[in-house]
Design a protein around this motif. Structure first.
Motif, mmCIF file in Angstrom:
data_model
loop_
_atom_site.group_PDB
_atom_site.id
_atom_site.type_symbol
_atom_site.label_atom_id
_atom_site.label_comp_id
_atom_site.label_asym_id
_atom_site.label_seq_id
_atom_site.Cartn_x
_atom_site.Cartn_y
_atom_site.Cartn_z
ATOM 1 N N LYS A 193 -15.455 9.200 90.460
ATOM 2 C CA LYS A 193 -14.230 8.891 91.189
ATOM 3 C C LYS A 193 -14.176 7.411 91.533
ATOM 4 O O LYS A 193 -15.163 6.817 91.960
ATOM 5 C CB LYS A 193 -14.139 9.728 92.468
ATOM 6 N N THR A 194 -12.999 6.841 91.342
ATOM 7 C CA THR A 194 -12.849 5.408 91.571
ATOM 8 C C THR A 194 -12.585 5.122 93.040
ATOM 9 O O THR A 194 -11.783 5.803 93.677
ATOM 10 C CB THR A 194 -11.707 4.837 90.706
ATOM 11 N N PRO A 195 -13.251 4.119 93.595
ATOM 12 C CA PRO A 195 -12.960 3.725 94.982
ATOM 13 C C PRO A 195 -11.759 2.794 95.081
ATOM 14 O O PRO A 195 -11.349 2.423 96.177
ATOM 15 C CB PRO A 195 -14.243 3.005 95.407
ATOM 16 N N TYR A 196 -11.204 2.431 93.909
ATOM 17 C CA TYR A 196 -10.084 1.497 93.884
ATOM 18 C C TYR A 196 -8.823 2.225 93.414
ATOM 19 O O TYR A 196 -8.874 3.372 92.977
ATOM 20 C CB TYR A 196 -10.392 0.307 92.962
ATOM 21 N N PRO A 206 -8.344 2.801 88.030
ATOM 22 C CA PRO A 206 -9.643 3.199 87.481
ATOM 23 C C PRO A 206 -10.154 2.190 86.460
ATOM 24 O O PRO A 206 -9.377 1.578 85.726
ATOM 25 C CB PRO A 206 -9.352 4.557 86.834
ATOM 26 N N ARG A 207 -11.472 2.026 86.412
ATOM 27 C CA ARG A 207 -12.103 1.085 85.492
ATOM 28 C C ARG A 207 -12.505 1.791 84.209
ATOM 29 O O ARG A 207 -12.877 2.967 84.205
ATOM 30 C CB ARG A 207 -13.335 0.448 86.125
ATOM 31 N N ARG A 208 -12.454 1.062 83.113
ATOM 32 C CA ARG A 208 -12.906 1.539 81.805
ATOM 33 C C ARG A 208 -13.872 0.497 81.241
ATOM 34 O O ARG A 208 -13.497 -0.656 81.045
ATOM 35 C CB ARG A 208 -11.731 1.722 80.836
ATOM 36 N N THR A 209 -15.108 0.911 80.972
ATOM 37 C CA THR A 209 -16.122 -0.016 80.479
ATOM 38 C C THR A 209 -16.827 0.600 79.280
ATOM 39 O O THR A 209 -17.172 1.784 79.304
ATOM 40 C CB THR A 209 -17.156 -0.343 81.573
ATOM 41 N N TYR A 221 -10.496 8.586 88.013
ATOM 42 C CA TYR A 221 -11.920 8.447 87.705
ATOM 43 C C TYR A 221 -12.184 7.172 86.924
ATOM 44 O O TYR A 221 -11.416 6.793 86.030
ATOM 45 C CB TYR A 221 -12.413 9.636 86.870
ATOM 46 N N ASP A 222 -13.277 6.506 87.267
ATOM 47 C CA ASP A 222 -13.808 5.441 86.407
ATOM 48 C C ASP A 222 -14.528 6.085 85.231
ATOM 49 O O ASP A 222 -15.127 7.160 85.367
ATOM 50 C CB ASP A 222 -14.796 4.562 87.176
ATOM 51 N N TYR A 224 -17.301 5.109 82.091
ATOM 52 C CA TYR A 224 -18.233 4.146 81.500
ATOM 53 C C TYR A 224 -18.873 4.789 80.274
ATOM 54 O O TYR A 224 -19.308 5.941 80.323
ATOM 55 C CB TYR A 224 -19.318 3.746 82.496
#
Length: 282
Positions: free
Chosen positions: A144-147, A150-153, A180-181, A183
């Motif tokens: 889960k993203t705190p921002y 969502p981030r994608r890496t 959700y992030d 990775y």
């Protein structure tokens, strides 16, 4: 030294310019052709991995070899990007040891040596490095993203394909990755460029999202299309046979005709991503 720093005093231009690179390379080519002596030119590369300077350098020479690796790992890969007199499907894999570079004769299980047990988000995929199958571990972490965004890496895998696979999973499975992030990492510092890794990355994302590890002994490969179909890839027989030799007992592969000898393994042919995920997780 690199060809970009060589200088011909007959030209009134700076070293590394188009004219200098062309003339210096032409003189070395003339020497090689007239004497029959092989000449190796060293060239700088950019951050993107392409040869620095004018593209004419690649057109003038007969063979272009790229030697790459990650400083954090001891493995190096030698690839042929161009070969005027032979195949470019060959590759060499080396390990940097105390006494220098040593060839890795059987690299199929090279990146699985430190793997122990099952873990959610970890899937083994069969990739081709040149004409050699290599079993690579693909790891995914969905949290889960705190921002708000969502981030994608992606490390060792194409970032754009990760976004594409996330969109396919959202459309076909109803998985909500919007909060959700995500990775994705290829273990061992390996860089995977072929589409055959799509199915392994998608399975790793589903495994991490559901927090369900894959059963041990499963090997997967296949290209995933935008409609959720699993497409054929090259050399499936070689990937399966090397997997059998490494102890894998179940294979999730694209639906195609396979010319295989009798093997003590379960081979599941799938046409869609839904079938593949069902075969992996039940």
């Amino acid at each position: 030294d690199s060809i970009q720093t060589m200088y011909n005093p007959e030209l009134q231009t700076a070293a590394g310019s188009v004219g200098q690179v062309r003339e210096c390379t032409a003189k070395l080519l003339q020497f090689a052709k007239s004497t029959g002596i092989a000449v190796l030119l060293i060239g700088h590369v950019t951050k993107d991995g392409t040869i620095a300077g004018p593209r004419l350098l690649e057109h003038m020479v007969d063979v272009v070899l790229q030697f790459e690796g990650d400083r954090s790992y001891s493995f190096r890969v030698l690839r042929a990007l161009k070969n005027r007199f032979g195949s470019t499907s060959e590759s060499g894999i080396f390990s940097m040891e105390a006494g220098g570079l040593q060839e890795v004769a059987n690299p199929a299980g090279l990146f699985l040596e430190d793997r122990d047990g099952e873990a959610a988000g970890s899937v083994i995929g069969a990739c081709m490095e040149g004409n050699r199958p290599i079993m690579a571990e693909f790891q995914a972490l969905v949290a889960k993203t705190p921002y708000g965004m969502p981030r994608r890496t992606a490390v060792g895998f194409d970032y754009n394909r990760v976004n594409m696979l996330l969109a396919i999973l959202e459309k076909r499975f109803g998985l909500d990755f919007g909060i959700y992030d995500a990775y994705v990492n290829v273990v061992g510092g390996m860089k995977v460029n072929e589409p055959a890794a799509d199915l392994a990355v998608a399975a790793a994302l589903v495994s991490s999202y559901r927090n369900r590890p894959l059963p041990k002994g499963i090997l997967v490969f296949g290209e995933v299309g935008l409609t959720g179909e699993v497409r054929r890839v090259s050399a499936p027989e070689r990937r399966i046979m090397d997997g059998v030799n490494l102890g894998f007992s179940k294979f999730i592969v694209p639906d195609s005709k396979l010319q295989l000898p009798s093997v003590k393994a379960q081979i599941v042919r799938v046409k869609t991503l839904e079938q593949a995920i069902a075969a992996m997780f039940g």
